[in-house]
Design a protein around this motif. Structure first.
Motif, short mmCIF file in Angstrom:
data_model
loop_
_atom_site.label_atom_id
_atom_site.label_comp_id
_atom_site.label_asym_id
_atom_site.label_seq_id
_atom_site.Cartn_x
_atom_site.Cartn_y
_atom_site.Cartn_z
N PRO A 109 0.82 -1.22 0.00
CA PRO A 109 0.00 0.00 0.00
C PRO A 109 0.84 1.27 0.00
O PRO A 109 0.40 2.31 -0.49
N GLU A 110 2.07 1.16 0.51
CA GLU A 110 2.94 2.35 0.52
C GLU A 110 3.35 2.77 -0.89
O GLU A 110 3.79 3.91 -1.10
N ALA A 111 3.20 1.85 -1.86
CA ALA A 111 3.55 2.17 -3.24
C ALA A 111 2.44 2.90 -3.98
O ALA A 111 2.63 3.38 -5.09
N ILE A 112 1.26 2.98 -3.36
CA ILE A 112 0.13 3.67 -3.97
C ILE A 112 0.11 5.10 -3.44
O ILE A 112 0.03 5.32 -2.24
N ASP A 113 0.19 6.06 -4.34
CA ASP A 113 0.37 7.44 -3.87
C ASP A 113 -0.90 7.99 -3.24
O ASP A 113 -1.99 7.43 -3.34
N GLU A 114 -0.75 9.12 -2.59
CA GLU A 114 -1.84 9.70 -1.81
C GLU A 114 -3.00 10.15 -2.67
O GLU A 114 -4.13 10.28 -2.17
N ARG A 115 -2.78 10.36 -3.96
CA ARG A 115 -3.88 10.76 -4.84
C ARG A 115 -4.93 9.66 -4.95
O ARG A 115 -6.08 9.91 -5.28
N VAL A 116 -4.51 8.43 -4.66
CA VAL A 116 -5.45 7.30 -4.66
C VAL A 116 -5.91 6.99 -3.25
O VAL A 116 -7.11 6.85 -2.99
N MET A 117 -4.97 6.87 -2.32
CA MET A 117 -5.28 6.38 -0.98
C MET A 117 -6.12 7.37 -0.18
O MET A 117 -6.96 6.96 0.62
N LYS A 118 -5.89 8.66 -0.37
CA LYS A 118 -6.50 9.64 0.53
C LYS A 118 -7.55 10.53 -0.12
O LYS A 118 -8.19 11.31 0.57
N ARG A 119 -7.74 10.40 -1.42
CA ARG A 119 -8.75 11.23 -2.06
C ARG A 119 -10.10 10.53 -1.99
O ARG A 119 -10.26 9.41 -2.48
N PRO A 120 -11.11 11.16 -1.37
CA PRO A 120 -12.44 10.54 -1.26
C PRO A 120 -13.01 10.22 -2.63
O PRO A 120 -12.91 11.02 -3.56
N GLY A 121 -13.60 9.05 -2.75
CA GLY A 121 -14.27 8.67 -3.99
C GLY A 121 -13.45 7.74 -4.86
O GLY A 121 -14.01 6.96 -5.63
N ARG A 122 -12.14 7.82 -4.78
CA ARG A 122 -11.33 6.93 -5.61
C ARG A 122 -11.31 5.51 -5.04
O ARG A 122 -11.38 4.54 -5.78
N LEU A 123 -11.19 5.40 -3.73
CA LEU A 123 -11.36 4.13 -3.05
C LEU A 123 -12.37 4.34 -1.94
O LEU A 123 -12.14 5.14 -1.03
N ASP A 124 -13.50 3.65 -2.03
CA ASP A 124 -14.55 3.86 -1.04
C ASP A 124 -14.17 3.29 0.32
O ASP A 124 -14.49 3.87 1.35
N ARG A 125 -13.52 2.12 0.34
CA ARG A 125 -13.11 1.51 1.59
C ARG A 125 -11.77 0.81 1.40
O ARG A 125 -11.50 0.24 0.33
N ILE A 126 -10.94 0.81 2.44
CA ILE A 126 -9.67 0.08 2.45
C ILE A 126 -9.71 -0.90 3.61
O ILE A 126 -9.92 -0.50 4.76
N PHE A 127 -9.53 -2.17 3.31
CA PHE A 127 -9.55 -3.21 4.33
C PHE A 127 -8.14 -3.80 4.46
O PHE A 127 -7.55 -4.23 3.46
#
Length: 220
Positions: A109-127
């Protein structure tokens, strides 16, 4: 459901992310819905057109659809990153009125930049799919893989397995049973299980040490 939902399963290798995806896909198919698996293992690798094609098939079918995208980080490391981000935003996806659920996985997950991980709507939930957390969980898993050879005293080995992923526990059991067959023994001893655990743990430590040495060498 929202016409397009996106989930991410994250965790170290061997925790069961792919097994969970497979179980969900089986359930979807049993309900006469649709499941689509996107693989990056062929010669085309992690190409954007694979995701686009899957979304098109989902929309065209007008069935509730599960799309499984393994190793999301691999798709975000090339020149097509902007296209993938647009898909996650929904702007480049075909709408399926019956609903599409995209489940992606990552070991890093550290390889996925913040534009994906932290922007609402791009990923609805992270498990987070974790390593084994309790002795009870480790014992249940070891018991499953040992099968009919299980004895109550094997529970002592389970204490050592906390903190390891499920694939590690499975390999400890399988190697022990393989040795049992090779030696034509009738019982699986605690000693044999311990030896299997120590062997596999040492292999992993040697591998990690080797990788670290090579990494330090490249930086010089």
């Amino acid at each position: 459901l929202n016409p397009f939902r996106k989930l991410l399963f994250a965790g170290v290798p061997g925790t069961g992310k792919s097994m969970l995806c497979n179980a969900l896909a089986k359930r979807i198919i049993e309900k006469d819905h649709q499941a689509i698996y996107i693989s990056s293992a062929d010669s085309d690798g992690s190409s954007f057109w694979k995701i686009q094609r899957a979304l098109y098939v989902a929309a065209d079918s007008q069935k509730p659809t599960l799309i499984i995208l393994e190793e999301l980080d691999a798709y975000l490391s090339n020149d097509e990153k902007a296209l993938i981000l647009n898909v996650l935003d929904g702007s480049e996806s075909f709408e399926n009125e019956a609903g599409t659920l995209l489940i992606s996985t990552t070991n890093y997950p550290e390889a996925i930049d913040e534009r994906v991980m932290k922007r609402p709507g791009r990923l609805d939930r992270i498990f987070i799919i974790p390593e084994t957390r309790t002795v009870g969980d480790a014992e249940l898993m070891l018991k499953k893989y040992v099968g009919e050879m299980w004895r109550d005293e094997h529970a002592a080995v389970a204490e050592k397995l906390v903190g390891y992923p499920g694939a590690f526990i499975r390999e400890v059991a399988i190697y022990s049973l393989t040795q049992l067959v090779n030696e034509e023994a009738n019982e699986l001893s605690v000693e044999r299980l311990n030896n299997s655990f120590n062997r596999l743990r040492n292999q992993i430590e040697e591998r990690d040490e080797f990788v670290m040495r090579r990494s330090m060498g490249y930086k010089l």
